[in-house]
Design a protein around this motif. Structure first.
Motif, mmCIF file in Angstrom:
data_model
loop_
_atom_site.group_PDB
_atom_site.id
_atom_site.type_symbol
_atom_site.label_atom_id
_atom_site.label_comp_id
_atom_site.label_asym_id
_atom_site.label_seq_id
_atom_site.Cartn_x
_atom_site.Cartn_y
_atom_site.Cartn_z
ATOM 1 N N LYS A 520 0.852 -1.059 -0.119
ATOM 2 C CA LYS A 520 0.048 0.127 0.235
ATOM 3 C C LYS A 520 0.973 1.131 0.050
ATOM 4 O O LYS A 520 1.859 1.309 0.676
ATOM 5 C CB LYS A 520 -1.010 0.235 1.293
ATOM 6 N N VAL A 521 0.277 2.263 -0.869
ATOM 7 C CA VAL A 521 1.287 3.454 -0.892
ATOM 8 C C VAL A 521 0.611 4.599 0.022
ATOM 9 O O VAL A 521 -0.394 4.533 0.293
ATOM 10 C CB VAL A 521 1.055 3.893 -2.337
ATOM 11 N N ASN A 522 1.757 5.187 0.759
ATOM 12 C CA ASN A 522 1.284 5.940 1.851
ATOM 13 C C ASN A 522 0.910 7.539 1.370
ATOM 14 O O ASN A 522 0.150 8.220 1.815
ATOM 15 C CB ASN A 522 2.520 6.174 2.804
ATOM 16 N N GLY A 523 1.670 7.969 0.366
ATOM 17 C CA GLY A 523 1.660 9.268 -0.331
ATOM 18 C C GLY A 523 1.748 9.447 -1.978
ATOM 19 O O GLY A 523 2.439 8.513 -2.250
ATOM 20 N N VAL A 524 0.864 10.070 -2.541
ATOM 21 C CA VAL A 524 1.312 10.352 -4.021
ATOM 22 C C VAL A 524 1.869 11.971 -4.276
ATOM 23 O O VAL A 524 1.282 12.722 -3.722
ATOM 24 C CB VAL A 524 0.130 10.392 -4.600
ATOM 25 N N GLU A 525 2.873 12.197 -4.844
ATOM 26 C CA GLU A 525 3.506 13.308 -5.304
ATOM 27 C C GLU A 525 3.507 13.468 -6.842
ATOM 28 O O GLU A 525 3.723 12.502 -7.536
ATOM 29 C CB GLU A 525 4.621 13.603 -4.620
ATOM 30 N N VAL A 526 3.126 14.608 -7.195
ATOM 31 C CA VAL A 526 3.053 14.738 -8.698
ATOM 32 C C VAL A 526 4.175 15.603 -9.154
ATOM 33 O O VAL A 526 4.764 16.590 -8.719
ATOM 34 C CB VAL A 526 1.710 15.891 -8.894
ATOM 35 N N MET A 527 4.639 14.904 -10.317
ATOM 36 C CA MET A 527 5.774 15.692 -11.310
ATOM 37 C C MET A 527 5.216 16.445 -12.322
ATOM 38 O O MET A 527 4.461 16.047 -12.960
ATOM 39 C CB MET A 527 6.558 14.452 -11.755
ATOM 40 N N LYS A 528 5.916 17.442 -12.682
ATOM 41 C CA LYS A 528 5.529 18.251 -13.680
ATOM 42 C C LYS A 528 6.019 17.826 -15.033
ATOM 43 O O LYS A 528 5.474 17.950 -15.973
ATOM 44 C CB LYS A 528 6.123 19.861 -13.550
ATOM 45 N N ASP A 529 7.377 17.444 -15.089
ATOM 46 C CA ASP A 529 8.034 17.180 -16.295
ATOM 47 C C ASP A 529 8.143 15.595 -16.285
ATOM 48 O O ASP A 529 8.106 14.859 -15.575
ATOM 49 C CB ASP A 529 9.446 17.401 -16.450
ATOM 50 N N PRO A 530 8.122 15.181 -17.474
ATOM 51 C CA PRO A 530 8.398 13.405 -17.723
ATOM 52 C C PRO A 530 9.669 13.012 -17.128
ATOM 53 O O PRO A 530 10.939 13.843 -16.986
ATOM 54 C CB PRO A 530 8.668 13.363 -19.246
ATOM 55 N N PHE A 531 9.681 11.758 -16.523
ATOM 56 C CA PHE A 531 10.769 11.367 -16.128
ATOM 57 C C PHE A 531 11.932 10.976 -17.008
ATOM 58 O O PHE A 531 11.951 10.674 -18.073
ATOM 59 C CB PHE A 531 10.443 9.970 -15.491
ATOM 60 N N GLU A 532 13.149 11.128 -16.518
ATOM 61 C CA GLU A 532 14.322 10.886 -17.322
ATOM 62 C C GLU A 532 14.426 9.484 -17.659
ATOM 63 O O GLU A 532 14.425 8.635 -16.762
ATOM 64 C CB GLU A 532 15.609 11.531 -16.985
#
Length: 564
Positions: A520-532
């Motif tokens: 189970k995931v504790n938190g979600v964080e959002v990225m603006k740019d695509p991953f390298e």
């Protein structure tokens, strides 16, 4: 250069080196088309290809470039890339393919570490060669015209020599940083690359009538071995696109060329499915009804449409480089799309196992390829999971100038340790669970594979890609939403963070309903740019070890501004 009629029949026995491959194919298939741009002037028959390679090899020899010397290639895909490669390897020199997306610093490091003397480079990548490095090189060629951009006149001694390679000679030096950091120079022998052609032939029979379309970087072993060397082995023609393969460009080329064979990485077919196929079904009342009541008819209709999109003649659609989303694979299988799954690594030239057209099982990388031994080491008796180890003529010579790293990768019995964890079913098919160094140990000692959680996250509507990591003993997901799903131009507005929070809460609820208690995931964080990513579109995980989502940073900035 003569080849007896008897040897023509026994190609597999004759082609033991890339020198033999060059000799065999350029004579046996001399009048056939070898490579061309779909819409351009660069084109070769096997005979004209042989003449161009011989001509350039003589030129290199006049400047003292001999067998054993390194010849780098830094370019986008084109027929001349193959010319540069064989001008080196067929005459005992050593090609050093460099990924086009490499930075100036990476290019400098590779050229220095490999002690490269010659480079074939395209105009768009020439700026990555520093003035200091340019001074050290003997020859610099414009790969598009083969004109010399730079030459060291002092090296014009006409004393360069070539040799006919033997199987254990170094055939190519390929640098890879993978997803874990520092670059490694993988030493592939002529034997390694020659047997890979034979492995490919046993896995998927192709012939001189096949039409190849090449869209992945040729400097990556996957494309180089299966979409350059293998078609060369069977006398087929490979087609290249001059422009970047955007959806618009690719659709036009597919309609015009109608290829029978092409290779992709999972991200390409996953995007097609998520951006086109799935929305089309969900928005159509008729198709949605079919999905519930007559799924077989839905898959027949949509499958036929997808095949037509790729030109209608496709018989082998190879998917490799990373794990395919099980939901997407399930659709492809039900739609009877001619896909195949390949598993390999640069260190194995690259083929290890394959699940070919009509023989796939969702989530499986298939059975060991012809002549390849596979086993699971240190198997967990409870889960049946162990590390995939490989032995055979496809296993590399080692890492260049790095005996310590080589000893860690290849044990005393010749087994290459892949670092991939897998299990096996009753039919001997392998299923990858994740990377050994990515595995997270849960609080109660459970093995948690972030890749499996990411597969669930990526199936949530609006998610483009994700990466799960451990932070302070808890699982956190970094997520990149589709650009049309989350508008970062509104980031300065208060409602933006409210919108982000709502999407994160919905995603968190969805994920934790579909994973085990320990995952189970504790938190979600959002990225603006695509991953390298790497050349095969795998996220460079090491780059995000201590990363924090852009939405978290945005929130902190707003709070700091309010406190002032």
């Amino acid at each position: 250069m003569g080849i007896s009629r008897k040897l023509l029949i026994k190609r597999d026995n004759y082609v033991t080196t890339l020198g033999k491959l060059f000799e065999y194919s350029t004579l046996v298939y001399s009048k056939r088309q070898m490579a061309k741009f779909v819409d351009g002037e660069q084109a070769y028959t096997y005979e004209s290809f042989r003449h161009k390679c011989n001509e350039l090899s003589h030129l290199l020899s006049r400047f003292g470039i001999s067998a054993g010397d390194k010849v780098a290639i830094l370019s986008q895909n084109m027929p001349n890339w193959t010319v540069a490669f064989f001008t080196a390897t067929a005459f005992g020199r050593i090609p050093v393919p460099i990924l086009p997306e490499s930075s100036e610093n990476e290019v400098t490091n590779i050229l220095s570490h490999s002690e490269t003397k010659v480079i074939f480079v395209s105009k768009r990548h020439l700026k990555k060669i520093t003035p200091e490095m340019m001074d050290k090189l003997t020859l610099v060629f414009d790969i598009e015209t083969f004109e010399m951009i730079k030459k060291d006149d002092n090296a014009y001694t006409c004393d360069g020599w070539t040799k006919e390679p033997i199987p254990d000679d170094l055939a190519a030096l390929i640098y890879t940083s993978g997803t874990t950091g520092s670059a490694k120079g993988v030493m592939l022998s002529h034997r390694n690359l020659a047997v890979n052609c034979i492995e490919a032939f046993h896995a998927q029979k192709c012939n001189k009538k096949d039409t190849w379309l090449s869209i992945l970087p040729m400097s990556h072993t996957y494309e180089m071995a299966i979409s350059m060397l293998y078609p060369f082995f069977v006398g087929a023609c490979v087609n290249y696109i001059q422009k970047p393969p955007t959806p618009t460009v690719l659709m036009s080329v597919l309609k015009q060329l109608r290829p029978t064979i092409m290779l992709v990485v999972p991200l390409i077919i996953e995007k097609i499915y998520k951006a086109s196929v799935a929305p089309t079904i969900s928005k159509s009342v008729i198709l949605s009804w079919m999905q519930e009541h007559m799924p077989w008819l839905l898959y027949r209709i949509v499958g036929a449409k997808l095949k037509a999109t790729f030109g209608g003649r496709l018989r082998f659609f190879g998917i490799g480089g990373s794990k395919l989303d099980p939901a997407v694979e399930s659709f492809l299988q039900k739609a009877k799309f001619p896909y195949a799954i390949g598993y390999g690594s640069t260190e194995c030239a690259p083929l290890i196992s394959a699940a070919c057209v009509g023989k796939t099982a969702v989530g499986s990388i298939g059975l060991p390829c012809h002549g390849v031994e596979m086993k699971l080491a240190d198997v967990n008796p409870e889960t049946g999971e162990g590390e995939i180890c490989v032995r055979g003529d496809n296993v590399m010579l080692g890492y260049y100038k790095d005996p310590e790293r080589t000893r860690k990768a290849i044990d005393d019995e010749g087994w290459y340790h892949t670092n991939d964890l897998a299990c096996m079913d009753a039919k001997g098919r392998y299923y990858i669970k994740g990377r050994l160094n990515n595995m997270i140990l849960g609080a109660s000692g459970e093995n948690i594979y972030p890749e499996e959680i990411e597969n669930v996250i990526n199936n949530f509507s609006g998610v483009n890609e994700s990466l799960v990591m451990e932070r302070d003993g808890k699982l956190v997901a970094l997520v990149k939403f589709d650009d049309n799903f989350l508008n970062w131009d509104q980031a300065s507005e208060d409602k933006f963070l409210e919108n982000v929070k709502a999407k994160k809460d919905a995603l968190l609820e969805y994920v934790n309903k579909h994973v085990s208690k320990s995952s189970k995931v504790n938190g979600v964080e959002v990225m603006k740019d695509p991953f390298e990513k790497t050349a095969t579109q795998k996220i460079r995980r090491f780059k995000y070890k201590d990363a924090v989502g852009d939405d978290v940073q945005q929130e902190r900035q707003q709070q700091e501004s309010e406190n002032k």
